[in-house]
Design a protein around this motif. Structure first.
Motif, PDB file in Angstrom:
ATOM      1  N   GLY A   1      28.647 -28.118   4.068  1.00 43.33           N
ATOM      2  CA  GLY A   1      28.299 -28.226   5.479  1.00 43.33           C
ATOM      3  C   GLY A   1      29.422 -28.796   6.317  1.00 43.33           C
ATOM      4  O   GLY A   1      29.375 -28.708   7.548  1.00 43.33           O
TER       5      GLY A   1
ATOM      6  N   TYR B   1      25.828 -27.370   9.329  1.00 46.54           N
ATOM      7  CA  TYR B   1      24.773 -27.662   8.357  1.00 46.54           C
ATOM      8  C   TYR B   1      23.710 -26.568   8.268  1.00 46.54           C
ATOM      9  O   TYR B   1      22.683 -26.771   7.622  1.00 46.54           O
TER      10      TYR B   1
ATOM     11  N   TYR C   1      23.710 -27.298   3.219  1.00 48.48           N
ATOM     12  CA  TYR C   1      23.665 -28.753   3.123  1.00 48.48           C
ATOM     13  C   TYR C   1      23.076 -29.096   1.771  1.00 48.48           C
ATOM     14  O   TYR C   1      22.042 -28.543   1.379  1.00 48.48           O
TER      15      TYR C   1
END
Length: 481
Positions: free
Chosen positions: A307, A340, A292
């Motif tokens: 992500g 993520y 992320y």
């Protein structure tokens, strides 16, 4: 208390609490190290997953045949030199109770000698007590290693020397947060045990070294522009450390750990991504994997697609990490199934259209590359990618191509000898419920013996009459599928 993250810089790390000088109990894990990254509204507000998995119906469970785990397990011997030192898990904190005669050490599994088999590493052995197996120097100047023979662990351990350049920098675990206490003279760095140079032997990687303090071993640049690596010689760790260069493309994106949640603070200019350290490309050297990257912010290094459709990989060069990253493709067949992190619980929200499965990274097929392993796929929902049999009769595997994960998945068969023993994760605690007929054992997935990963059962519902139960599992043996 442990040191907090880097939102305030070095001062936060320097305020960490002092250590326990006697250390008769093992240190607690840092429960907040892996807190979910902020900065993405849909991630933070997403529901936590299916809390009622075990109550799902048994109807329509498919029969699985073909590639998978062996149905019949074999025994794996454990050390018995510790007074009542039972090993009921693959990792454990110490239990040093002289009154009741317990001397279970703090221990972890890791292949410390590089022979391809994980060893049992004792990092704290009940200090100065007189209990069988106790040793006050374990965790200070050495660890005790019970080598893996292929059918069990050696009864007696060998010494493995630790770095001693840090002022009272004791290593009571294979990884730890920093303890920088100038008043009491502690300078334990933040560290972990990883094979960072690719020689098959894990090294001690220091990711934060007490900032600008004057304590022995301190270095303000560790965690900002470099890490310090104490290489594994095969019988000890090098006392002095070598520098390991870090990516610097992220605005104040400090790396004070080998894994971290994101810190996306536009006001203060922080753009630390969510990241992990692991060998994703199969070259035997772990890379920094960014999962992320601060979404749609305008901070340096931000990328909204990280992500969702890809991860960003900073490859390991053998002396540091590449400053720029390359893209790693993700499966996109799950409705809003964003990835993520390198591992995640399920998010099955039909109302908002989320169908993120429960997933892990594992090299199940033994080809040296980590695959994306889906262990629960939103049950019987109608969301894209859902599959009610995932976690019951098989797992779903998105194989690595060397530059990403396959969009289409294959199945991986699960053991079927446990009454309602569903495997909704690659590791799990036991669920032994005679009333409802559940007999899920405590288990983990790892390469314990042989070239491939096995499903290792460490507790099998004791003396119950449930299918698959075995009272000796966790006492004298584990079961290996």
């Amino acid at each position: 208390t442990t040191a907090t993250g880097d939102s305030t810089g070095d001062s936060a790390r320097d305020s960490a609490a002092g250590a326990d000088a006697t250390r008769d109990s093992a240190p607690s894990a840092d429960a907040t190290r892996d807190s979910a990254p902020s900065g993405d509204a849909t991630r933070d507000s997403a529901p936590s997953g299916d809390a009622t998995r075990d109550s799902s119906s048994d109807s329509g469970v498919a029969t699985c045949s073909g590639t998978g785990f062996l149905q019949t397990p074999s025994a794996f011997a454990l050390p018995t030199i510790y007074a009542k030192g039972y090993f009921y898990d693959l990792t454990g904190s110490s239990n040093c109770d002289s009154y009741n005669g317990y001397a279970r050490p703090a221990y972890k599994l890791a292949d410390i000698d590089g022979d391809g088999r994980p060893d049992l590493i004792v990092t704290y052995a009940c200090g100065t007590s007189t209990l069988a197996g106790a040793d006050a120097n374990v965790g200070k100047t050495k660890w005790r290693v019970h080598r893996n023979t292929g059918s069990g662990f050696e009864q007696n351990g060998v010494d493995w020397s630790l770095p001693t350049i840090y002022a009272k920098g004791y290593f009571y675990d294979t990884e730890g947060s920093s303890n920088c206490d100038s008043y009491n003279g502690y300078a334990r760095p933040a560290y972990t045990l990883r094979d960072i140079d690719g020689d098959k032997r894990p090294d001690i990687v220091v990711t934060y070294a007490c900032g600008t303090s004057t304590l022995a071993g301190a270095d303000a640049n560790v965690g900002k522009t470099k890490w310090r690596v104490h290489r594994n010689t095969g019988s000890a760790f090098v006392n002095g450390g070598a520098d390991w260069a870090l990516p610097t493309i992220y605005a104040k994106g400090y790396f004070y750990d080998v894994t971290g949640s994101s810190n996306c603070d536009s006001y203060n200019g922080y753009a630390r991504p969510a990241y992990q350290l692991l060998d994703l490309d199969g070259d035997k050297r772990p890379d920094i994997v960014v999962t992320y990257a601060c979404g749609s912010s305008t901070l340096a290094g931000a990328d909204a697609d990280v992500g969702k459709t890809k991860w960003r990989i900073h490859k390991n060069t053998g002396s540091g990490f590449e400053n720029g990253g390359v893209a790693w493709a993700l499966p996109t067949g799950y409705a809003k199934g964003y990835f993520y992190d390198v591992t995640g619980s399920s998010n099955c929200d039909s109302y908002n259209g989320y169908a993120r499965p429960a997933y892990q990274l594992r090299d199940l097929d033994g080809n040296g590359r980590l695959d994306l392993l889906v262990t629960y796929a939103c049950g019987s929902s109608t969301l894209a990618g859902a599959d009610a049999n995932v976690g019951k009769s098989y797992w779903r595997v998105h194989e690595s191509s060397g530059s990403g994960f396959a969009q289409q998945s294959s199945t991986w068969c699960l053991p079927g000898g446990y009454a309602k023993g569903y495997f909704y994760d690659s590791t799990g605690s036991s669920n032994c419920d005679s009333y409802n007929g559940y007999a899920r054992p405590a288990y983990a997935t790892l390469q314990l013996a042989g070239a491939r990963q096995q499903l290792v059962v460490t507790y099998a519902c004791g003396s119950s009459s449930l299918a698959g139960a075995d009272a000796d599992v966790g006492k004298t043996k584990w079961l290996v599928h």
